[in-house]
Structures are given as C-alpha cells and as structure tokens.
Scaffold this active site. Sequence first.
Site, PDB file in Angstrom:
ATOM      1  N   CYS A  69     -22.729   9.341  55.814  1.00 21.14           N
ATOM      2  CA  CYS A  69     -21.554   9.653  56.633  1.00 21.14           C
ATOM      3  C   CYS A  69     -21.830  10.631  57.774  1.00 21.14           C
ATOM      4  CB  CYS A  69     -20.428  10.185  55.754  1.00 21.14           C
ATOM      5  SG  CYS A  69     -20.855  11.652  54.791  1.00 21.14           S
ATOM      6  N   HIS A  70     -23.002  11.221  57.832  1.00 23.53           N
ATOM      7  CA  HIS A  70     -23.311  12.251  58.835  1.00 23.53           C
ATOM      8  C   HIS A  70     -24.660  11.932  59.457  1.00 23.53           C
ATOM      9  CE1 HIS A  70     -24.441  16.301  60.330  1.00 23.53           C
ATOM     10  NE2 HIS A  70     -23.149  16.483  60.437  1.00 23.53           N
ATOM     11  N   PHE A  71     -24.762  11.192  60.409  1.00 25.72           N
ATOM     12  CA  PHE A  71     -23.801  10.467  61.222  1.00 25.72           C
ATOM     13  C   PHE A  71     -24.079   8.984  61.085  1.00 25.72           C
ATOM     14  CE2 PHE A  71     -24.403  14.561  63.343  1.00 25.72           C
ATOM     15  CZ  PHE A  71     -23.102  14.989  63.515  1.00 25.72           C
ATOM     16  N   VAL A  76     -28.476  12.666  59.277  1.00 25.96           N
ATOM     17  CA  VAL A  76     -29.056  14.005  59.258  1.00 25.96           C
ATOM     18  C   VAL A  76     -28.265  14.852  58.259  1.00 25.96           C
ATOM     19  CG1 VAL A  76     -27.642  14.774  61.217  1.00 25.96           C
ATOM     20  CG2 VAL A  76     -29.771  15.966  60.697  1.00 25.96           C
TER      21      VAL A  76
END
Length: 171
Positions: A69-71, A76
Amino acid sequence: MEQQSSYNKEELLSCGRGELFGPGNAQLPLPPMLMFDRITHISEEGGAYGKGEIRAELDVKKDLWFFECHFNDDPVMPGCLGLDAMWQLIGFFLGWTGGPGRGRALGAGEVKFYGQVLPTAKKVEYVINMKRVIKRKLYMGIGDAHLYVDGREIYSADDLKVGLFTNTDNF
C-alpha cells in the site's frame, strides 16, 4: 526476572501480549506494528554514551504488509515505521530495566532520512544508544538511534524520548 541480553520473535510476541514485564507494564505492539523480528543485543552498559545500547533486526520480505500500500507500483517502507521501531525499542529497554508503567513516545529531536527500505533489501538493523534514563516519578529514556539497511545507514534520530506511565487517563 533474569535479564536476557537478546530476544527472539516468540519472546517479543510474549512482550506484546503483556507477559514479559507483567500486567500494566511496558508492552511491544503486536504484528503488523511490531517492526523488528529479534533483539540481538540489549545492555545497560556500553553504547556511544555508556548508558546502554539496543540492537534489533527486521528481516525484509517482499510480502511485508506496507509494501502493498505504500506506494502503488513504488513499494517502500514508510519512514515513520522505522522511527516507530526506534521508540518501541526504547520503551522495551525501559521495561527491561524494571521500569513500571505503559510506554508512550514523547518526542524526538532531529530526524533524518537519507535512504529507503525497498522490498529487494535483506535486513534492517536498528541501533539505539541510550543517552539518559530517568528513574523518578516519571520513568523516561532518551536515546539516539540509527537505522541500517543491508549495512548502510539510512535514518538517524536524535533525542528520542519515551516515558512509562502507570496511569494514562490524563495523557
């Protein structure tokens, strides 16, 4: 309780369940917020200031929850999770030294990010150098911390503060 100088994953999970330091005392978060897999060294002596040191490791795996979910299409580890791990370790140190109460992050001086943890990495290492431990009405630890990915330093944080509170009603 006999003090150990290292802790494996199951022992850290025991701390997260409130079993290691006793009810109402310092706990680590449980997964997924527990940000390390083992404490490789903890001591009240040594470190850069002679006040104690903590070293811990996280095994980096491509399926860690935050990479999804990041990103999107640019995975990362969020820098705030590395910073939180540093606070988690100072709170653990305070409980390990016998401090009563529940840990709460109280602040930080300067925080710097100059690299990133990617899913291709193998290992994150955290090194905390305790600067001061106050054992009065407020039990508080202050430390400087460094995060390394595959041996390269990528974060640093000065004057991280964590306190232990026997009552958090007015916090």
